[in-house]
Design a protein around this motif. Structure first.
Motif, mmCIF file in Angstrom:
data_model
loop_
_atom_site.group_PDB
_atom_site.id
_atom_site.type_symbol
_atom_site.label_atom_id
_atom_site.label_comp_id
_atom_site.label_asym_id
_atom_site.label_seq_id
_atom_site.Cartn_x
_atom_site.Cartn_y
_atom_site.Cartn_z
ATOM 1 N N ILE A 15 0.877 -1.173 0.000
ATOM 2 C CA ILE A 15 0.000 0.000 0.000
ATOM 3 C C ILE A 15 0.916 1.226 0.000
ATOM 4 C CG2 ILE A 15 -0.205 -0.128 2.555
ATOM 5 C CD1 ILE A 15 -3.034 1.028 2.298
ATOM 6 N N ALA A 16 0.630 2.199 -0.865
ATOM 7 C CA ALA A 16 1.557 3.333 -1.023
ATOM 8 C C ALA A 16 1.605 4.165 0.256
ATOM 9 C CB ALA A 16 1.122 4.195 -2.196
ATOM 10 N N PRO A 17 2.803 4.369 0.810
ATOM 11 C CA PRO A 17 2.918 5.147 2.037
ATOM 12 C C PRO A 17 3.057 6.640 1.758
ATOM 13 C CG PRO A 17 4.994 3.992 1.565
ATOM 14 C CD PRO A 17 4.106 3.792 0.388
ATOM 15 N N PHE A 18 2.025 7.403 2.108
ATOM 16 C CA PHE A 18 2.127 8.854 2.077
ATOM 17 C C PHE A 18 2.358 9.327 3.516
ATOM 18 C CE2 PHE A 18 -0.706 9.870 -1.901
ATOM 19 C CZ PHE A 18 0.101 9.052 -2.676
ATOM 20 N N VAL A 19 2.945 10.480 3.651
ATOM 21 C CA VAL A 19 3.131 11.056 4.988
ATOM 22 C C VAL A 19 2.611 12.483 4.978
ATOM 23 C CG1 VAL A 19 4.798 11.758 6.749
ATOM 24 C CG2 VAL A 19 5.180 9.634 5.474
ATOM 25 N N ARG A 20 1.803 12.831 5.995
ATOM 26 C CA ARG A 20 1.460 14.248 6.169
ATOM 27 C C ARG A 20 2.412 14.818 7.206
ATOM 28 N NH1 ARG A 20 -4.448 16.793 7.171
ATOM 29 N NH2 ARG A 20 -4.467 15.508 9.051
ATOM 30 N N VAL A 21 3.234 15.772 6.783
ATOM 31 C CA VAL A 21 4.217 16.365 7.686
ATOM 32 C C VAL A 21 3.522 17.399 8.575
ATOM 33 C CG1 VAL A 21 6.173 15.934 6.153
ATOM 34 C CG2 VAL A 21 4.889 18.073 5.931
ATOM 35 N N ASP A 22 4.213 17.800 9.630
ATOM 36 C CA ASP A 22 3.566 18.703 10.592
ATOM 37 C C ASP A 22 4.034 20.140 10.471
ATOM 38 O OD1 ASP A 22 6.075 18.090 11.533
ATOM 39 O OD2 ASP A 22 5.477 18.027 13.630
ATOM 40 N N GLU A 23 5.026 20.366 9.645
ATOM 41 C CA GLU A 23 5.411 21.770 9.458
ATOM 42 C C GLU A 23 6.124 21.944 8.127
ATOM 43 O OE1 GLU A 23 9.497 22.864 11.367
ATOM 44 O OE2 GLU A 23 8.191 22.083 12.952
ATOM 45 N N MET A 24 6.121 23.188 7.675
ATOM 46 C CA MET A 24 6.720 23.491 6.380
ATOM 47 C C MET A 24 8.168 23.913 6.579
ATOM 48 S SD MET A 24 4.585 25.607 3.622
ATOM 49 C CE MET A 24 3.199 25.589 4.728
ATOM 50 N N LEU A 64 4.180 13.259 -0.170
ATOM 51 C CA LEU A 64 4.110 14.121 1.014
ATOM 52 C C LEU A 64 2.879 14.996 0.913
ATOM 53 C CD1 LEU A 64 7.659 15.669 1.551
ATOM 54 C CD2 LEU A 64 6.619 13.724 2.726
ATOM 55 N N ILE A 65 2.079 14.998 1.962
ATOM 56 C CA ILE A 65 0.952 15.920 2.063
ATOM 57 C C ILE A 65 1.424 17.042 2.998
ATOM 58 C CG2 ILE A 65 -1.489 16.166 2.677
ATOM 59 C CD1 ILE A 65 -1.078 14.022 0.521
ATOM 60 N N LEU A 100 4.805 15.563 -4.323
ATOM 61 C CA LEU A 100 4.676 16.715 -3.422
ATOM 62 C C LEU A 100 3.266 17.266 -3.580
ATOM 63 C CD1 LEU A 100 5.803 18.878 -1.526
ATOM 64 C CD2 LEU A 100 6.542 20.142 -3.566
ATOM 65 N N ILE A 101 2.477 17.118 -2.522
ATOM 66 C CA ILE A 101 1.050 17.463 -2.615
ATOM 67 C C ILE A 101 0.662 18.415 -1.479
ATOM 68 C CG2 ILE A 101 -1.299 16.530 -2.704
ATOM 69 C CD1 ILE A 101 -0.185 13.946 -3.791
ATOM 70 N N PRO A 102 0.692 19.716 -1.721
ATOM 71 C CA PRO A 102 0.247 20.663 -0.695
ATOM 72 C C PRO A 102 -1.256 20.550 -0.471
ATOM 73 C CG PRO A 102 1.468 21.787 -2.446
ATOM 74 C CD PRO A 102 1.177 20.396 -2.931
ATOM 75 N N GLN A 103 -1.681 20.925 0.722
ATOM 76 C CA GLN A 103 -3.116 20.978 1.008
ATOM 77 C C GLN A 103 -3.651 22.351 0.636
ATOM 78 O OE1 GLN A 103 -3.140 18.540 5.119
ATOM 79 N NE2 GLN A 103 -5.142 19.177 4.378
ATOM 80 N N CYS A 104 -4.860 22.376 0.087
ATOM 81 C CA CYS A 104 -5.572 23.635 -0.076
ATOM 82 C C CYS A 104 -6.582 23.707 1.063
ATOM 83 C CB CYS A 104 -6.262 23.726 -1.434
ATOM 84 S SG CYS A 104 -7.034 25.349 -1.646
ATOM 85 N N GLU A 105 -6.275 24.538 2.047
ATOM 86 C CA GLU A 105 -7.154 24.650 3.222
ATOM 87 C C GLU A 105 -7.022 26.011 3.896
ATOM 88 O OE1 GLU A 105 -6.144 21.552 6.035
ATOM 89 O OE2 GLU A 105 -4.058 22.184 6.186
ATOM 90 N N THR A 106 -6.411 26.960 3.201
ATOM 91 C CA THR A 106 -6.327 28.337 3.719
ATOM 92 C C THR A 106 -6.864 29.280 2.643
ATOM 93 O OG1 THR A 106 -4.152 28.832 2.774
ATOM 94 C CG2 THR A 106 -4.173 27.763 4.950
ATOM 95 N N ASP A 159 2.833 18.299 -7.406
ATOM 96 C CA ASP A 159 2.309 17.138 -8.139
ATOM 97 C C ASP A 159 0.812 16.938 -8.001
ATOM 98 O OD1 ASP A 159 4.848 16.125 -9.143
ATOM 99 O OD2 ASP A 159 5.321 15.707 -7.047
ATOM 100 N N GLY A 160 0.152 17.801 -7.245
ATOM 101 C CA GLY A 160 -1.285 17.658 -7.054
ATOM 102 C C GLY A 160 -1.685 18.459 -5.834
ATOM 103 N N ILE A 161 -2.974 18.410 -5.511
ATOM 104 C CA ILE A 161 -3.492 19.169 -4.368
ATOM 105 C C ILE A 161 -4.391 18.252 -3.542
ATOM 106 C CG2 ILE A 161 -5.033 21.077 -3.659
ATOM 107 C CD1 ILE A 161 -2.390 22.144 -4.724
ATOM 108 N N PHE A 162 -4.290 18.393 -2.222
ATOM 109 C CA PHE A 162 -5.149 17.661 -1.279
ATOM 110 C C PHE A 162 -6.031 18.701 -0.589
ATOM 111 C CE2 PHE A 162 -6.400 15.846 2.697
ATOM 112 C CZ PHE A 162 -6.363 14.466 2.572
ATOM 113 N N ILE A 163 -7.336 18.559 -0.740
ATOM 114 C CA ILE A 163 -8.244 19.523 -0.113
ATOM 115 C C ILE A 163 -8.517 19.121 1.340
ATOM 116 C CG2 ILE A 163 -10.532 20.592 -0.171
ATOM 117 C CD1 ILE A 163 -10.603 20.114 -3.181
#
Ligand code: 3PY
Ligand code: MG
Length: 257
Positions: A64-73, A89-90, A148-154, A171-175
């Motif tokens: 299963i593909a391992p993604f990680v959501r990091v806690d800081e930029m 990376l999210i 590299l997938i930044p979140q759109c949430e701001t 590489d894409g966006i995570f809402i």
């Protein structure tokens, strides 16, 4: 092994979840259940870098593909999680175009960015198949296959979403619908047309850029709706939430409720 990416390239939809259970067998169970990816959540759980590295290995081994959501930029979590083998990376709370470009600098090797190099686990320390064409071949492989997938949430990210998703190396966006609703001043009101319009704006921006858009939601019914809307991928809930729902439903059935 990045089933999310393989499916996206074939025009197929993918499904994942977050893991908060702090458990290797839980990650293996998600693989057995047939999910395409799991997001190891460092932002909103007590999981730290070392534990995340272990879970990345477990997910990889289980298929299963391992993604990680990091806690800081910052450079350290981005580099560390890519080096241990995260397939994607999210990155939460992105606000500006400049932050997105800085992320690309940390996450992508030259010529796209300036990621630092050391033989590391994501290339089997130099002994994996992605080194067949040497170091340059590995660097090109990593730039193409680790996402590299930044979140759109701001509000800032939403305002500049077309420009952000078009950046080479994004590489894409995570809402993040919850934080996005807070940013819009309508916490949790996903049926409000301001939220619906914002979500659709992000989806269309990704589509025009030819990059995947991932939507987060809490129920399977909502996930089906987002797939019908045209999302490439849906992240359904958290493993711990799915567990609670399943046990509650089983107890209700057992007690005839
Ligand atoms: C949000 O909804 O804000 C998220 O980040 C989902 O995890
Ligand atoms: Mg969020």
């Amino acid at each position: 092994m990045n089933r999310f990416l393989e499916k996206y390239r074939r025009g197929e939809k993918s499904l994942g979840t977050f893991t908060h259970l702090l458990s290797a067998p839980a990650v293996e169970a998600l693989a057995r259940a047939g999910l395409d990816y799991v997001i190891i959540d460092i932002e909103h759980s007590p999981i730290g870098a070392e534990h995340a590295a272990e879970l990345v290995g477990v997910a990889d081994g289980a298929g299963i593909a391992p993604f990680v959501r990091v806690d800081e930029m910052s450079r350290s979590p981005v580099l560390k999680m890519l080096d241990v083998g995260a397939a994607g990376l999210i990155v939460p709370q992105l606000e500006t175009v400049e932050q997105a470009k800085q992320l690309v600098g940390w996450a992508k090797f030259a010529p796209t960015g300036n990621r630092g190099y050391c033989p590391s686990r994501d290339g089997g320390w130099g002994y994996d198949a992605n080194y067949a064409d040497g170091m340059e071949g590995y660097m090109a492989w990593a730039n193409r296959n680790t996402l590299l997938i930044p979140q759109c949430e701001t509000a800032g990210c939403l305002e500049h979403i077309e420009e952000i998703v078009a950046i080479d190396g994004v590489d894409g966006i995570f809402i993040g619908p919850f934080d996005l609703s807070i940013a819009l001043g309508i916490p949790g009101r996903f049926g409000d047309e301001r939220h619906i319009n914002a979500v659709e704006r992000v989806r269309l921006a990704c589509k025009r850029a030819g990059k995947p858009c991932i939507m987060f939601c809490g129920t399977a019914e909502a996930a089906a709706g987002y797939f019908r809307q045209g999302f490439d991928s849906v992240t359904l809930s958290l493993d711990i939430g799915i567990l609670i729902e399943a046990v509650r439903a089983a107890a209700d059935t057992a007690f005839g409720r």
